[in-house]
Scaffold this motif. Structure first.
Motif, PDB file in Angstrom:
ATOM      1  N   PRO A 156       4.853  18.806 -18.529  1.00 25.95           N
ATOM      2  CA  PRO A 156       4.689  19.041 -17.086  1.00 25.95           C
ATOM      3  C   PRO A 156       3.221  19.105 -16.657  1.00 25.95           C
ATOM      4  O   PRO A 156       2.873  18.612 -15.581  1.00 25.95           O
ATOM      5  CB  PRO A 156       5.389  20.387 -16.874  1.00 25.95           C
ATOM      6  CG  PRO A 156       6.370  20.490 -17.990  1.00 25.95           C
ATOM      7  CD  PRO A 156       5.697  19.840 -19.158  1.00 25.95           C
ATOM      8  N   ALA A 157       2.369  19.711 -17.491  1.00 24.36           N
ATOM      9  CA  ALA A 157       0.948  19.798 -17.139  1.00 24.36           C
ATOM     10  C   ALA A 157       0.318  18.414 -17.108  1.00 24.36           C
ATOM     11  O   ALA A 157      -0.469  18.093 -16.202  1.00 24.36           O
ATOM     12  CB  ALA A 157       0.212  20.699 -18.127  1.00 24.36           C
ATOM     13  N   LEU A 158       0.651  17.577 -18.082  1.00 22.38           N
ATOM     14  CA  LEU A 158       0.106  16.227 -18.107  1.00 22.38           C
ATOM     15  C   LEU A 158       0.591  15.426 -16.905  1.00 22.38           C
ATOM     16  O   LEU A 158      -0.183  14.679 -16.291  1.00 22.38           O
ATOM     17  CB  LEU A 158       0.505  15.524 -19.408  1.00 22.38           C
ATOM     18  CG  LEU A 158      -0.028  14.104 -19.602  1.00 22.38           C
ATOM     19  CD1 LEU A 158      -1.549  14.069 -19.530  1.00 22.38           C
ATOM     20  CD2 LEU A 158       0.452  13.527 -20.938  1.00 22.38           C
ATOM     21  N   ALA A 159       1.852  15.600 -16.540  1.00 23.66           N
ATOM     22  CA  ALA A 159       2.398  14.907 -15.365  1.00 23.66           C
ATOM     23  C   ALA A 159       1.666  15.342 -14.099  1.00 23.66           C
ATOM     24  O   ALA A 159       1.354  14.514 -13.228  1.00 23.66           O
ATOM     25  CB  ALA A 159       3.895  15.196 -15.242  1.00 23.66           C
ATOM     26  N   SER A 160       1.363  16.640 -13.981  1.00 26.42           N
ATOM     27  CA  SER A 160       0.641  17.144 -12.808  1.00 26.42           C
ATOM     28  C   SER A 160      -0.780  16.601 -12.756  1.00 26.42           C
ATOM     29  O   SER A 160      -1.299  16.288 -11.676  1.00 26.42           O
ATOM     30  CB  SER A 160       0.604  18.677 -12.830  1.00 26.42           C
ATOM     31  OG  SER A 160       1.902  19.219 -12.719  1.00 26.42           O
ATOM     32  N   LEU A 161      -1.406  16.481 -13.916  1.00 26.80           N
ATOM     33  CA  LEU A 161      -2.767  15.938 -13.966  1.00 26.80           C
ATOM     34  C   LEU A 161      -2.774  14.481 -13.537  1.00 26.80           C
ATOM     35  O   LEU A 161      -3.637  14.056 -12.740  1.00 26.80           O
ATOM     36  CB  LEU A 161      -3.318  16.080 -15.385  1.00 26.80           C
ATOM     37  CG  LEU A 161      -4.730  15.548 -15.621  1.00 26.80           C
ATOM     38  CD1 LEU A 161      -5.738  16.240 -14.718  1.00 26.80           C
ATOM     39  CD2 LEU A 161      -5.123  15.720 -17.091  1.00 26.80           C
ATOM     40  N   ILE A 162      -1.838  13.700 -14.041  1.00 23.69           N
ATOM     41  CA  ILE A 162      -1.742  12.279 -13.668  1.00 23.69           C
ATOM     42  C   ILE A 162      -1.507  12.157 -12.167  1.00 23.69           C
ATOM     43  O   ILE A 162      -2.126  11.331 -11.483  1.00 23.69           O
ATOM     44  CB  ILE A 162      -0.629  11.592 -14.472  1.00 23.69           C
ATOM     45  CG1 ILE A 162      -1.042  11.482 -15.948  1.00 23.69           C
ATOM     46  CG2 ILE A 162      -0.312  10.210 -13.900  1.00 23.69           C
ATOM     47  CD1 ILE A 162       0.061  10.990 -16.867  1.00 23.69           C
TER      48      ILE A 162
END
Length: 417
Positions: free
Chosen positions: A251-257
């Motif tokens: 989820p954190a990586l998705a938010s960063l992208i």
């Protein structure tokens, strides 16, 4: 690349904060505008007014463990074991949750020989002992811990360990350090040094961020004791960077992208966040260069200057952060067994360096001749026009010293944007 002497400056002993302020957000805040060279003075409690609207704030949720352990030799003399990183299990969470035995890389003090078994009376059962068998004695030694109670290793060290406050504080840890040398959002146990830029944040500031529609995103970099290691070599390139373990959830990586695609300003709380996010970008390019989207996520690692080699394979073109991070995303999706990406990084950021994701940096004032200071310099220079240089690290530090700022881990803060 600069010589190490370029990052030397006179830091008077009375400028080093030995203890934190009673209220975290009452610390001073030096706001440095990179493009104009303007330096402005605030209190940290005003940080929300300085952050761009709709920004994404990335924080390191690493939790410091009480890593200093005092054991006894057969002679009765004391030996100190300083935990550095887990070896078996290598995964921090699994290691700290081990219930009988575990192995760590450690630093030993007290003339301890290989093969020695150190002991400590178990505070929960005085009839039994916690043992530490020295498997290997070196600059970084290997120790196997064993105990009889059905308790986790994390519970063991919480009961017998002391907080690993920095050596430059020149004092022993006190009970209050267990709280003050920890961010209010610390969650992922394993670090042996605090991500100190986050020590200024309070629950009220976190609430103010929500009001201003500034989201936060958590990553983990288990800060190692090498973060306090000054550069002793003449050239920066000869310094050996410590390797650290990092984590980011799906989820954190998705938010960063999503934030990058939406052109949101991305602000890092601390140099540890910068190194983690920049490492992710280069690891994404590494996956692309090897044409190995099926690489297992637990095998990812970035060397100290490996990004230079990767950049050469791109024929001088800087990697696209969005493309790189999507490579990482695809890799995690293919590795259905892992919802959290765990990787190792020894990335050393020094000028000249192009930052791919981070627009602003909140950070404390660092030691002379440190890799952290070199990173700050690289970040300040990143926005400068080479022909019209408006500001550098020394400008910022001279201003802080003139205005009685408190330095290092428990000191004041800066916001470079």
């Amino acid at each position: 690349m600069h010589e190490t002497s370029y990052y030397d400056y006179v830091l008077p002993e009375n400028k080093i904060a030995k203890f934190p302020l009673r209220t975290r957000d009452k610390s001073k805040l030096l706001f440095a505008r990179r493009k104009t060279g303007t330096l402005e003075h605030y209190k940290f409690e005003e940080i929300c007014e300085l952050l761009p609207h709709n920004a994404l704030l990335i924080r390191n949720n690493a939790k410091v463990i009480p890593a200093r352990l005092l054991f006894q030799k057969e002679t009765g003399a004391t030996a100190e074991i300083f935990l550095l990183k887990p070896l078996f299990p290598e995964n921090y969470e699994q290691n700290l949750n081990a219930t009988h035995a575990t192995q760590w890389e450690v630093a030993l003090r007290g003339n301890v020989k290989q093969g020695t078994t150190l002991r400590m009376t178990d505070p929960h059962d005085t009839q039994k002992a916690i043992t530490a068998h020295v498997i290997k004695k070196d600059a970084q030694s290997m120790v196997q811990f064993e105990w009889s109670k059905n308790r986790t290793f994390n519970e063991i060290i919480e009961s017998i360990g002391a907080m690993p406050i920095p050596p430059y504080l020149k004092r022993k840890a006190v009970p209050s350090d267990r709280t003050t040398y920890q961010t209010i959002y610390a969650a992922n146990a394993g670090a042996v040094a605090a991500p100190t830029a986050g020590l200024h944040f309070t629950p009220q500031i976190m609430q103010n961020l929500l009001t201003k529609k500034i989201d936060t995103l958590d990553i983990t970099l288990h800060v190692g004791f090498g973060t306090f290691k000054p550069i002793t070599s003449k050239l920066l390139s000869d310094h050996i960077m410590h390797e650290e373990h990092a984590e980011i959830t799906q989820p954190a990586l998705a938010s960063l992208i999503d934030a990058i695609e939406s052109n949101r300003k991305i602000i890092a709380i601390g140099t540890t966040v910068v190194r983690t996010i920049e490492s992710l970008v280069w690891l994404g390019m590494k996956i692309n260069a090897s044409h190995s989207a099926n690489t297992k996520s637990n095998a990812l690692a970035l060397g100290q200057f490996e990004h230079n080699t990767l950049n050469q394979t791109l024929k001088g073109n800087e990697p696209l952060a969005l493309h790189s991070l999507k490579n990482i995303w695809n890799m995690i999706k293919n590795d259905s067994a892992e919802e959290t990406l765990r990787f190792k990084t020894a990335l050393m950021i020094v000028p000249p360096y192009h930052f791919h994701v981070i627009d602003g940096l909140i950070t404390n004032f660092h030691q002379p001749k440190s890799t952290l200071l070199a990173l700050v310099d690289a970040f300040v220079q990143n926005a400068n026009n080479n022909q019209h240089k408006k500001i550098d690290w020394r400008t910022i530090y001279d201003e802080a010293l003139r205005n009685e700022y408190r330095f290092l881990s428990y000191g004041d803060s800066s916001f470079i944007y």
